[in-house]
Scaffold this active site. Structure first.
Site, PDB file in Angstrom:
ATOM      1  N   TYR A 189      18.914 -13.368   5.462  1.00 26.14           N
ATOM      2  CA  TYR A 189      18.063 -13.367   4.220  1.00 26.14           C
ATOM      3  C   TYR A 189      18.644 -12.359   3.549  1.00 26.14           C
ATOM      4  O   TYR A 189      19.075 -11.292   3.704  1.00 26.14           O
ATOM      5  CB  TYR A 189      16.725 -12.907   4.613  1.00 26.14           C
ATOM      6  CG  TYR A 189      15.961 -12.431   3.329  1.00 26.14           C
ATOM      7  CD1 TYR A 189      15.063 -13.800   2.545  1.00 26.14           C
ATOM      8  CD2 TYR A 189      15.497 -11.430   3.123  1.00 26.14           C
ATOM      9  CE1 TYR A 189      14.689 -13.329   1.424  1.00 26.14           C
ATOM     10  CE2 TYR A 189      14.847 -10.994   1.971  1.00 26.14           C
ATOM     11  CZ  TYR A 189      14.419 -12.068   0.996  1.00 26.14           C
ATOM     12  OH  TYR A 189      13.532 -11.728  -0.196  1.00 26.14           O
TER      13      TYR A 189
ATOM     14  N   ASN B  61      14.643  -2.582  -1.429  1.00 22.16           N
ATOM     15  CA  ASN B  61      13.548  -2.923  -0.746  1.00 22.16           C
ATOM     16  C   ASN B  61      13.271  -2.103   0.424  1.00 22.16           C
ATOM     17  O   ASN B  61      13.376  -2.035   1.570  1.00 22.16           O
ATOM     18  CB  ASN B  61      14.129  -4.291   0.110  1.00 22.16           C
ATOM     19  CG  ASN B  61      13.161  -5.118   0.835  1.00 22.16           C
ATOM     20  OD1 ASN B  61      13.434  -5.728   1.966  1.00 22.16           O
ATOM     21  ND2 ASN B  61      12.151  -5.256   0.451  1.00 22.16           N
TER      22      ASN B  61
ATOM     23  N   ARG C 139     -24.935  26.084   1.558  1.00 19.22           N
ATOM     24  CA  ARG C 139     -25.349  26.011   3.053  1.00 19.22           C
ATOM     25  C   ARG C 139     -24.464  25.196   3.958  1.00 19.22           C
ATOM     26  O   ARG C 139     -24.087  25.348   5.219  1.00 19.22           O
ATOM     27  CB  ARG C 139     -26.848  26.012   3.392  1.00 19.22           C
ATOM     28  CG  ARG C 139     -27.195  26.101   4.697  1.00 19.22           C
ATOM     29  CD  ARG C 139     -28.766  26.401   4.955  1.00 19.22           C
ATOM     30  NE  ARG C 139     -29.476  25.726   4.014  1.00 19.22           N
ATOM     31  CZ  ARG C 139     -30.172  24.841   4.055  1.00 19.22           C
ATOM     32  NH1 ARG C 139     -30.306  24.356   5.306  1.00 19.22           N
ATOM     33  NH2 ARG C 139     -31.183  24.182   2.998  1.00 19.22           N
TER      34      ARG C 139
ATOM     35  N   ASN D 272      14.209  -4.823   4.574  1.00 21.30           N
ATOM     36  CA  ASN D 272      14.291  -6.189   5.213  1.00 21.30           C
ATOM     37  C   ASN D 272      15.654  -7.046   4.769  1.00 21.30           C
ATOM     38  O   ASN D 272      15.629  -7.220   3.489  1.00 21.30           O
ATOM     39  CB  ASN D 272      13.019  -6.867   4.943  1.00 21.30           C
ATOM     40  CG  ASN D 272      13.004  -8.270   5.663  1.00 21.30           C
ATOM     41  OD1 ASN D 272      13.075  -8.468   6.879  1.00 21.30           O
ATOM     42  ND2 ASN D 272      12.669  -9.353   4.713  1.00 21.30           N
TER      43      ASN D 272
END
Length: 694
Positions: A94, A248, A342, A372
């Site tokens: 990829y 990326n 308080r 990736n």
């Protein structure tokens, strides 16, 4: 902080929970001090796994020099070589041989051209504003861009991204030369990383003609001009995977988150100390910090907040004086202080824990590999996953923003009590410091501004991450909105700084008014005592403890603006005491006593205005002989910072100076980090533990 663990540790802590828990050991204050120490170091050594929030904030501000670890070079080269070898083997990976996102079905063997096209189509940001007077409003601020460059280099140094070491060196050189590419402010969803803004860094490295940068003096430079100035020999021709490696990742969202958290951690410590100062100046009862109360609740943030407040209040001159006042008249104020005082440890404790957890989450993110695919050289494979999903950023920033809004809400509640004479135990309405309250409205405008700040801050607390829209043809159908949430939180930090500024000036105004109150009360005591002795020289007035008791119990600012008026509260209550004593006398002496009362009032009416004016003049000239109690308190460094270092003084309607002028000074100093040292000085003696209850 170590994130990549040796095998033995990885086996014993495979889910990383132990490492995460280990990071939370020790106090939050010590962690903030370390953060500041990291910020102030002159050099940041990048190795991929030990970057801190403080270092990111420092580089963002343009401070230290960045150096790359030579030990990382081998791993970076190995992953880069693997990509080139995979191309030669016709491996289908990829972003190397495929299209991107929903277009990943497409294939090409032109790896370099693919990277070039990736950068071109991602250069989709908008810089134009249509307003020549505001030509940078659509540009990411320079500090955030510098931080993003640093974080991206840190990620890529770990050797899982397939990029050349020389590119990382070039980015580092640009950082050290104070050259910052222009990135668009908007256009990223921080899922598949911060694609659009990071593409402008990549475009700058390859010399795209639309690339611009800001030089060290703020000048606008083309990529060519910038490279010449930095001494980088030439633009890069991206190899396969290198463009994807640059864009990326989550660096832009985590960059802004880092700078936001640096400020947020300091502001939460300030809120703890400011709450203690509020207790001091409001004559509060210190038992709200008692360790047993907080020990029984178990929450560490609450316990630490209470311990810090307890430390500030321990030995405080104001607390000692308040205890004395409460003994004189136990009914003068409620048995318990209101919630803004308080329960301030219970309110701030969870915010400390949230901000601390967010800090750790972002610190893990900036040391993560978040692109990736990941190149695993050891297993000879590319792993396709989703570390680019910036959910830790979006969630951490949403949570941080909610915590900041809660801190601001407490600050506003305390401020509104402080300026309200119904609640503030004797201080003038609006903290007016002048002689005539009808011509001095003090911090009335500031209270309106605080309401505005607080309202905007509460609006910003609304979450960003639930507004996700599907993107990239439904490939990115869930996305983190990390940078959007970071930007919104950055706005919240600015607003909380505005509130902190206004509140700190108000606290200093209140401390000065307590000082003036003490001087005036002493003078009134002396006048009343002298007059009682000289005028009421008959029984039963030889002992005038009851008369002075009235003076000590009456709020001096309730009458000091018109001390000669017979209708002011002091005169009325003195008259009641004298009448009661006169009526208790034998019938034959009553007329004589009543005649003395008239003479007593006439003498006071003559003497008090002169004495009050004398005291005010001495106070304004600095010639009074009563020391300001704040100098005997651990909170004094913050007061000294505002009054001495920043050269502010008591605000009055008689002075042409407006409150906003002092606010500007303090806000500028806070924004420049000058609050940190006096803040830490307040806590320099704290040993990191509550006072023992044994």
């Amino acid at each position: 902080m170590e994130f990549r663990q040796p095998n033995a540790t990885a086996l014993s802590d495979p889910l990383n929970w132990n490492v995460a828990a280990e990071a939370l050991k020790g106090s939050h204050l010590e962690e903030v001090k370390k953060m500041v120490k990291d910020y102030r170091k002159g050099t940041v050594q990048l190795g991929g796994e030990t970057l801190t929030i403080g270092q990111v904030a420092a580089v963002a501000s343009g401070g230290p020099t960045v150096e790359l670890s030579e030990e990382a070079r081998g791993g970076v080269k190995a992953s880069s070589d693997w990509v080139m070898e995979s191309m030669n083997r016709d491996t289908d990976t990829y972003g190397i041989t495929t299209g991107f996102g929903s277009s990943s079905r497409r294939r090409t063997d032109q790896g370099a051209a693919l990277q070039k096209e990736l950068i071109r189509y991602l250069n989709a940001g908008i810089f134009a504003t249509g307003n020549e007077d505001d030509d940078r409003s659509n540009t990411l601020p320079r500090p955030a861009t510098r931080a993003a460059m640093l974080i991206r280099v840190n990620t890529l140094l770990q050797g899982y991204s397939g990029i050349r070491f020389e590119i990382l060196e070039a980015i580092t050189t640009l950082l050290n030369c104070k050259i910052t590419p222009l990135l668009p402010l908007r256009g990223t969803i921080t899922a598949s990383g911060d694609l659009v803004p990071l593409s402008y860094i990549a475009g700058f490295l390859i010399g795209r003609p639309n690339s611009r940068s800001v030089g060290p003096s703020g000048e606008i430079l083309t990529a060519l001009e910038a490279f010449k100035l930095a001494g980088v020999s030439s633009f890069f021709e991206l190899r396969p995977k290198e463009g994807l490696a640059l864009v990326n990742g989550t660096a832009v969202g985590s960059a802004l988150a880092s700078t936001v958290l640096y400020d947020a951690n300091i502001l939460v410590v300030f809120s703890e100390v400011a709450s203690a100062m509020f207790a001091e100046v409001m004559q509060g009862k210190p038992e709200f910090t008692d360790h047993l109360t907080h020990k029984l609740k178990h929450h560490p943030g609450q316990i630490e907040a209470a311990a810090i407040m307890e430390h500030i209040l321990d030995g405080s001159s104001y607390v000692k004086e308040a205890l004395h006042l409460h003994k004189i008249d136990p009914l003068q104020k409620p048995k318990q202080d209101r919630y803004a005082l308080r329960t301030s440890p219970q309110w701030l404790g969870p915010q400390i824990e949230v901000i601390r957890a967010a800090t750790k989450m972002i610190e893990r993110e900036i040391n993560s590999v978040n692109d990736n695919p990941l190149i695993d050289v050891s297993r000879n494979k590319a792993i396709h996953g989703g570390n680019f999903q910036g959910t830790p950023i979006g969630v951490a920033m949403d949570n941080t923003r909610l915590a900041l809004a809660s801190i601001g809400k407490l600050m506003f509640a305390q401020f509104t009590e402080l300026v309200n004479d119904f609640y503030n135990n004797g201080l003038p309405s609006n903290l007016s410091g002048g002689r005539n309250p009808s011509l001095d409205y003090g911090l009335k405008g500031a209270e309106v501004a605080m309401a505005s700040y607080c309202s905007e801050l509460q609006f910003l607390a609304n979450p960003v991450t639930n507004h996700v829209e599907s993107a990239s043809q439904h490939n990115q159908d869930v996305n983190s909105l990390g940078l959007i949430s970071s930007r919104t939180t950055a706005e919240a930090v600015v607003i909380l700084k505005l509130m902190s500024t206004t509140y700190l000036v108000a606290l200093c105004q209140a401390f000065d008014l307590r000082h003036l109150e003490e001087i005036l009360k002493k003078a009134v005591n002396e006048v009343v005592s002298h007059t009682a002795k000289s005028v009421l020289a008959i029984e039963p007035f030889r002992k005038h403890d009851d008369i002075l008791g009235v003076v000590n119990r009456e709020y001096v600012f309730s009458y000091v603006d018109d001390p000669s008026s017979l209708t002011n509260p002091l005169m009325q209550k003195l008259r009641h005491v004298l009448f009661d004593k006169a009526l208790a006398e034998p019938e034959g002496e009553t007329d004589t006593v009543f005649r003395k009362i008239g003479a007593f009032e006439a003498e006071l009416k003559f003497l008090l205005p002169k004495e009050v004016e004398r005291v005010r003049t001495e106070y304004e000239n600095g010639t009074f002989n009563v020391a300001n109690r704040i100098k005997k308190c651990r909170s004094y460094p913050l007061y000294r910072f505002v009054r001495n270092e920043l050269e502010t003084r008591l605000l009055t309607g008689e002075d042409v100076r407006s409150p906003g002028e002092d606010f500007d000074k303090v806000f500028r100093a806070i924004s420049q980090g000058k609050l940190i040292d006096p803040l830490f000085e307040c806590l320099k003696e704290w040993n990191g533990a509550p006072i023992s209850i044994c």
